[in-house]
Design a protein around this motif. Structure first.
Motif, PDB file in Angstrom:
ATOM      1  N   GLU A 326       0.851  -1.188   0.000  1.00 51.61           N
ATOM      2  CA  GLU A 326       0.000   0.000   0.000  1.00 51.61           C
ATOM      3  C   GLU A 326       0.886   1.236   0.000  1.00 51.61           C
ATOM      4  OE1 GLU A 326      -1.850  -1.204   3.585  1.00 51.61           O
ATOM      5  OE2 GLU A 326      -0.545  -0.018   4.882  1.00 51.61           O
ATOM      6  N   ASN A 327       0.279   2.393  -0.253  1.00 52.54           N
ATOM      7  CA  ASN A 327       0.952   3.678  -0.083  1.00 52.54           C
ATOM      8  C   ASN A 327      -0.106   4.750   0.144  1.00 52.54           C
ATOM      9  OD1 ASN A 327      -0.075   4.410  -2.640  1.00 52.54           O
ATOM     10  ND2 ASN A 327       1.835   3.961  -3.698  1.00 52.54           N
ATOM     11  N   HIS A 328       0.282   5.999   0.085  1.00 49.74           N
ATOM     12  CA  HIS A 328      -0.625   7.103   0.381  1.00 49.74           C
ATOM     13  C   HIS A 328      -1.694   7.292  -0.681  1.00 49.74           C
ATOM     14  CE1 HIS A 328       2.245   8.661  -2.460  1.00 49.74           C
ATOM     15  NE2 HIS A 328       1.472   9.698  -2.679  1.00 49.74           N
ATOM     16  N   ASP A 329      -1.535   6.655  -1.839  1.00 49.92           N
ATOM     17  CA  ASP A 329      -2.485   6.799  -2.942  1.00 49.92           C
ATOM     18  C   ASP A 329      -3.437   5.612  -3.067  1.00 49.92           C
ATOM     19  OD1 ASP A 329      -1.851   9.304  -3.940  1.00 49.92           O
ATOM     20  OD2 ASP A 329      -0.274   8.555  -5.247  1.00 49.92           O
ATOM     21  N   GLU A 330      -3.351   4.661  -2.156  1.00 52.55           N
ATOM     22  CA  GLU A 330      -4.124   3.428  -2.264  1.00 52.55           C
ATOM     23  C   GLU A 330      -4.858   3.140  -0.960  1.00 52.55           C
ATOM     24  OE1 GLU A 330      -4.379   1.787  -5.097  1.00 52.55           O
ATOM     25  OE2 GLU A 330      -2.972   3.162  -6.077  1.00 52.55           O
ATOM     26  N   PRO A 331      -5.882   2.297  -1.021  1.00 49.51           N
ATOM     27  CA  PRO A 331      -6.504   1.839   0.223  1.00 49.51           C
ATOM     28  C   PRO A 331      -5.531   0.949   0.986  1.00 49.51           C
ATOM     29  CG  PRO A 331      -7.353   0.580  -1.626  1.00 49.51           C
ATOM     30  CD  PRO A 331      -6.504   1.686  -2.209  1.00 49.51           C
ATOM     31  N   ARG A 332      -5.878   0.597   2.205  1.00 45.86           N
ATOM     32  CA  ARG A 332      -5.033  -0.288   2.990  1.00 45.86           C
ATOM     33  C   ARG A 332      -4.974  -1.666   2.330  1.00 45.86           C
ATOM     34  NH1 ARG A 332      -1.396   1.816   6.620  1.00 45.86           N
ATOM     35  NH2 ARG A 332      -2.282   3.699   7.527  1.00 45.86           N
ATOM     36  N   GLY A 333      -3.754  -2.184   2.192  1.00 42.81           N
ATOM     37  CA  GLY A 333      -3.554  -3.435   1.478  1.00 42.81           C
ATOM     38  C   GLY A 333      -4.288  -4.609   2.084  1.00 42.81           C
ATOM     39  N   VAL A 334      -4.334  -4.691   3.410  1.00 38.72           N
ATOM     40  CA  VAL A 334      -4.999  -5.835   4.043  1.00 38.72           C
ATOM     41  C   VAL A 334      -6.500  -5.810   3.773  1.00 38.72           C
ATOM     42  CG1 VAL A 334      -3.239  -6.124   5.818  1.00 38.72           C
ATOM     43  CG2 VAL A 334      -5.186  -4.594   6.254  1.00 38.72           C
ATOM     44  N   SER A 335      -7.069  -4.622   3.612  1.00 40.90           N
ATOM     45  CA  SER A 335      -8.491  -4.514   3.290  1.00 40.90           C
ATOM     46  C   SER A 335      -8.758  -4.740   1.810  1.00 40.90           C
ATOM     47  CB  SER A 335      -9.023  -3.134   3.696  1.00 40.90           C
ATOM     48  OG  SER A 335      -8.884  -2.920   5.084  1.00 40.90           O
ATOM     49  N   HIS A 336      -7.747  -4.501   0.985  1.00 47.38           N
ATOM     50  CA  HIS A 336      -7.914  -4.581  -0.464  1.00 47.38           C
ATOM     51  C   HIS A 336      -7.665  -5.984  -1.008  1.00 47.38           C
ATOM     52  CE1 HIS A 336      -8.130  -3.088  -4.533  1.00 47.38           C
ATOM     53  NE2 HIS A 336      -6.888  -3.442  -4.810  1.00 47.38           N
ATOM     54  N   TYR A 337      -6.646  -6.656  -0.490  1.00 47.15           N
ATOM     55  CA  TYR A 337      -6.239  -7.941  -1.058  1.00 47.15           C
ATOM     56  C   TYR A 337      -6.755  -9.155  -0.302  1.00 47.15           C
ATOM     57  CZ  TYR A 337      -2.982  -5.053  -3.739  1.00 47.15           C
ATOM     58  OH  TYR A 337      -2.433  -4.101  -4.575  1.00 47.15           O
ATOM     59  N   ILE A 338      -7.070  -8.998   0.966  1.00 45.32           N
ATOM     60  CA  ILE A 338      -7.580 -10.128   1.742  1.00 45.32           C
ATOM     61  C   ILE A 338      -9.101 -10.156   1.614  1.00 45.32           C
ATOM     62  CG2 ILE A 338      -7.791 -11.117   4.052  1.00 45.32           C
ATOM     63  CD1 ILE A 338      -5.089  -9.764   4.708  1.00 45.32           C
ATOM     64  N   PRO A 339      -9.684 -11.304   1.263  1.00 43.20           N
ATOM     65  CA  PRO A 339     -11.139 -11.371   1.069  1.00 43.20           C
ATOM     66  C   PRO A 339     -11.909 -10.878   2.298  1.00 43.20           C
ATOM     67  CG  PRO A 339     -10.109 -13.374   0.270  1.00 43.20           C
ATOM     68  CD  PRO A 339      -9.037 -12.592   0.964  1.00 43.20           C
ATOM     69  N   GLN A 340     -13.041 -10.251   2.034  1.00 44.33           N
ATOM     70  CA  GLN A 340     -13.863  -9.700   3.111  1.00 44.33           C
ATOM     71  C   GLN A 340     -14.225 -10.790   4.120  1.00 44.33           C
ATOM     72  OE1 GLN A 340     -17.327  -7.670   1.659  1.00 44.33           O
ATOM     73  NE2 GLN A 340     -17.655  -6.551   3.563  1.00 44.33           N
ATOM     74  N   GLY A 341     -14.050 -10.468   5.382  1.00 48.07           N
ATOM     75  CA  GLY A 341     -14.341 -11.417   6.445  1.00 48.07           C
ATOM     76  C   GLY A 341     -13.132 -12.204   6.910  1.00 48.07           C
ATOM     77  N   ASP A 342     -12.050 -12.180   6.125  1.00 49.17           N
ATOM     78  CA  ASP A 342     -10.849 -12.948   6.460  1.00 49.17           C
ATOM     79  C   ASP A 342      -9.705 -12.079   6.970  1.00 49.17           C
ATOM     80  OD1 ASP A 342     -12.191 -15.177   5.646  1.00 49.17           O
ATOM     81  OD2 ASP A 342     -10.966 -15.565   3.868  1.00 49.17           O
ATOM     82  N   CYS A 343      -9.958 -10.796   7.143  1.00 51.19           N
ATOM     83  CA  CYS A 343      -8.889  -9.882   7.556  1.00 51.19           C
ATOM     84  C   CYS A 343      -8.647 -10.013   9.062  1.00 51.19           C
ATOM     85  CB  CYS A 343      -9.267  -8.440   7.181  1.00 51.19           C
ATOM     86  SG  CYS A 343      -7.911  -7.268   7.301  1.00 51.19           S
ATOM     87  N   ASN A 344      -7.540 -10.634   9.417  1.00 53.90           N
ATOM     88  CA  ASN A 344      -7.178 -10.826  10.817  1.00 53.90           C
ATOM     89  C   ASN A 344      -5.658 -10.819  10.933  1.00 53.90           C
ATOM     90  OD1 ASN A 344      -6.268 -13.484  10.088  1.00 53.90           O
ATOM     91  ND2 ASN A 344      -8.405 -14.169  10.194  1.00 53.90           N
ATOM     92  N   ASP A 345      -5.140 -10.967  12.134  1.00 54.91           N
ATOM     93  CA  ASP A 345      -3.692 -10.885  12.315  1.00 54.91           C
ATOM     94  C   ASP A 345      -2.948 -11.932  11.491  1.00 54.91           C
ATOM     95  OD1 ASP A 345      -4.064  -8.780  13.990  1.00 54.91           O
ATOM     96  OD2 ASP A 345      -3.325  -9.768  15.809  1.00 54.91           O
ATOM     97  N   THR A 346      -3.527 -13.125  11.385  1.00 54.47           N
ATOM     98  CA  THR A 346      -2.858 -14.201  10.649  1.00 54.47           C
ATOM     99  C   THR A 346      -2.729 -13.867   9.170  1.00 54.47           C
ATOM    100  OG1 THR A 346      -3.717 -15.833  12.215  1.00 54.47           O
ATOM    101  CG2 THR A 346      -2.916 -16.654  10.097  1.00 54.47           C
ATOM    102  N   SER A 347      -3.828 -13.434   8.547  1.00 55.90           N
ATOM    103  CA  SER A 347      -3.792 -13.109   7.115  1.00 55.90           C
ATOM    104  C   SER A 347      -2.952 -11.859   6.857  1.00 55.90           C
ATOM    105  CB  SER A 347      -5.207 -12.936   6.568  1.00 55.90           C
ATOM    106  OG  SER A 347      -5.930 -11.949   7.269  1.00 55.90           O
ATOM    107  N   LYS A 348      -2.958 -10.930   7.798  1.00 57.97           N
ATOM    108  CA  LYS A 348      -2.122  -9.734   7.657  1.00 57.97           C
ATOM    109  C   LYS A 348      -0.637 -10.101   7.661  1.00 57.97           C
ATOM    110  CE  LYS A 348      -5.433  -6.614   9.921  1.00 57.97           C
ATOM    111  NZ  LYS A 348      -5.706  -5.799  11.131  1.00 57.97           N
ATOM    112  N   LYS A 349      -0.254 -11.013   8.534  1.00 56.23           N
ATOM    113  CA  LYS A 349       1.129 -11.467   8.577  1.00 56.23           C
ATOM    114  C   LYS A 349       1.500 -12.167   7.275  1.00 56.23           C
ATOM    115  CE  LYS A 349       1.074 -12.196  13.596  1.00 56.23           C
ATOM    116  NZ  LYS A 349       1.069 -13.228  14.671  1.00 56.23           N
TER     117      LYS A 349
END
Length: 555
Positions: A326-349
């Protein structure tokens, strides 16, 4: 490939307005960055890129510069900047500034003089053209919507602005303009900067003379990208800039390069390239649409994997990419690339591990190391970003309701990455004692640096592990310089690749889904170096990866 001083480093992007406010005015500042240098040093960061802190009316959050030689009072003083450079060097860190030279601000002295005398010396610093019966010279649409041409009051002339109307494009065809830019770059390098991140640089070369292209929306205009695809010769400008500036100082220069042609990659980032590195935007561009954000599509795990490997293959043996989530011109990467409902510490790592283990220079965007997520907007009135506001109206014009349009732009808004850094669970997430310029993400009570600092299982701790592996004497040669070779490409939702050095071979495997996946390794591993779970189910060569499990194995 020649080894460079910056190859083994880890970089971190700071969005100064949102990093840390030292004086309670609600805006992050240079003294705030200085106070947090030890946090960054403890994380393992070596290079700091500051988004623009030059004087600016902030029509585009500082990417409209009115004075290249001064610090905007919102962020502090030149003394503060000098102090930051000194304090960073004490910690073995390098400071990069944002080099924005495709355009300046309409409040810059050059443009003011050009408006007074369009035919004079400074009129030639910009693209000023006669209109066509009161209409713009051609049908190009700016990146922020509407015409890329703005009429000069009282005349039939227009000036070009690829971005906001308060960001007039600089005419790089003019040698006098280029000399002024090089003088400014060297002035900053003389002060001790480590280098620059170079903004929107492909845009400096226009296809001339100006002409219409086939419209791509009902407004009768076309994306300015159509012109850029035909423009030839940007390398002449970039080579001259490198020779006159960066090369003389052995400075680090990373380019924001879109739409480069495959045959140009060596010229951009080879041993004698225009830049030290350039950002990998294959993943960022995936799913995007010229019609607007409402027409963008979801980028799944396999497409994300394929984009990463495409970048690795085209640059292997040529030069270093700068890898981002991610960067200042994009949404947060964990919210963008990880499927909805699966965003947690494990998938972020897992996502962080993939990015760090690919070949290239890892860039962390502030808050990424905490797993900061997209924010929420109750109405479009809460949005600051001009691009988001434009896309909201594009969605309305496409027939979406206000509620639907807000939901669409909320997923992609640049404000997602610009919310204040979440330092602790106190008022305003510890960012400011005042009223923050942009609303703090409501989840700061659960996601913040203070709570993660002493938690050995936190996202922050995992990023520290990744950085420690990259810098370890035993594995540095492999992680930094080793080849990147994709593996298990026939397996859906598995992203795996080897990093092969002269003495060691590592295998990185990520299970990009919440279901378990069995996998048979080509041989047993010697050691598990990184694991975002406490264990790995294995009976030798046969392993079972849990949902979003990432492992780095020494083979």
């Amino acid at each position: 490939m020649q080894k460079k001083w910056w190859h083994e480093k880890v970089a971190y992007q700071i969005y100064p307005k949102s990093f840390y406010d030292s004086n309670g005015d609600g805006i992050g500042d240079l003294q705030g960055i200085i106070r947090k240098l030890d946090y960054l040093k403890d994380l393992g960061v070596d290079i700091l890129w500051l988004s623009p802190i030059f004087c600016s009316p902030l029509a585009d959050q500082g990417y409209d510069i009115s004075d290249y030689y001064n610090i905007d009072p919102r962020f502090g003083t030149m003394d503060d900047m000098d102090e930051l450079i000194v304090e960073a060097k004490k910690r073995g860190m390098y400071v990069l500034m944002d080099l924005v030279v495709n355009h300046c601000s309409d409040e810059h002295e050059w443009f003011k003089k050009a408006m007074k005398d369009p035919d004079g010396e400074y009129g030639k610093y910009f693209y000023i053209e006669e209109g066509r019966n009161g209409e713009p010279p051609c049908n190009w649409r700016s990146y922020f919507g509407k015409s890329a041409w703005e009429k000069i009051p009282g005349t039939d002339r227009f000036y070009l602005h690829s971005f906001h109307k308060k960001q007039p494009d600089l005419n790089w065809e003019n040698p006098a303009l280029r000399r002024e830019i090089y003088k400014m770059i060297n002035w900053w390098l003389d002060k001790g900067l480590g280098g620059f991140r170079i903004d929107a640089i492909i845009n400096i070369k226009k296809e001339l003379p100006f002409r219409d292209y086939e419209p791509d929306r009902e407004d009768g205009m076309c994306s300015i990208k159509k012109m850029l695809a035909e423009a030839e010769g940007v390398g002449e400008f970039l080579f001259e800039m490198k020779e006159e500036t960066f090369k003389k100082y052995d400075a680090f220069a990373v380019g924001e390069v879109f739409d480069e042609k495959p045959e140009e990659i060596a010229a951009f980032i080879g041993d004698d390239g225009y830049f030290s590195s350039m950002f990998d935007f294959e993943e960022t561009l995936a799913g995007k649409s010229d019609r607007g954000w409402y027409d963008c599509r979801y980028v799944g795990p396999d497409e994300y994997r394929d984009c990463c490997f495409k970048s690795q293959r085209k640059t292997e043996g040529i030069g270093f990419l700068s890898n981002i989530i991610e960067n200042h011109d994009e949404p947060r990467g964990v919210s963008h690339y990880i499927p909805q409902g699966d965003c947690n510490d494990t998938s972020k790592k897992m996502l962080g591990g993939i990015s760090f283990m690919l070949k290239g220079l890892p860039f962390i965007y502030q808050g990424q190391e905490l797993g900061m997520e997209n924010t929420t907007f109750a109405s479009i009135d809460e949005v600051d970003d001009i691009s988001t506001i434009d896309e909201y109206h594009v969605a309305l014009e496409a027939g979406f309701t206000p509620e639907e349009a807000l939901k669409i732009v909320s997923e992609y808004s640049r404000d997602n990455a610009r919310t204040p850094f979440q330092w602790d669970d106190g008022p305003n997430a510890g960012f400011t004692a005042g009223s923050p310029w942009l609303k703090v993400n409501p989840n700061y009570k659960e996601i913040n640096a203070q709570s993660q600092a002493e938690d050995e299982d936190s996202v922050l701790a995992f990023y520290r592990q990744l950085i420690a592996l990259r810098k370890s004497p035993a594995y540095r040669e492999t992680v930094v310089y080793g080849t990147c070779e994709p593996a298990f490409e026939d397996r859906s939702r598995i992203m795996a690749f080897y990093r092969k050095g002269p003495e060691k071979t590592l295998l990185v495997i990520a299970n990009f889904q919440n279901q378990e996946q069995p996998l048979t390794l080509p041989k047993t591993c010697k050691k598990i170096l990184i694991n975002n779970y406490p264990d790995l189910i294995s009976d030798g060569r046969n392993i079972t990866l849990k949902g979003y499990q990432l492992v780095v194995l020494e083979m």
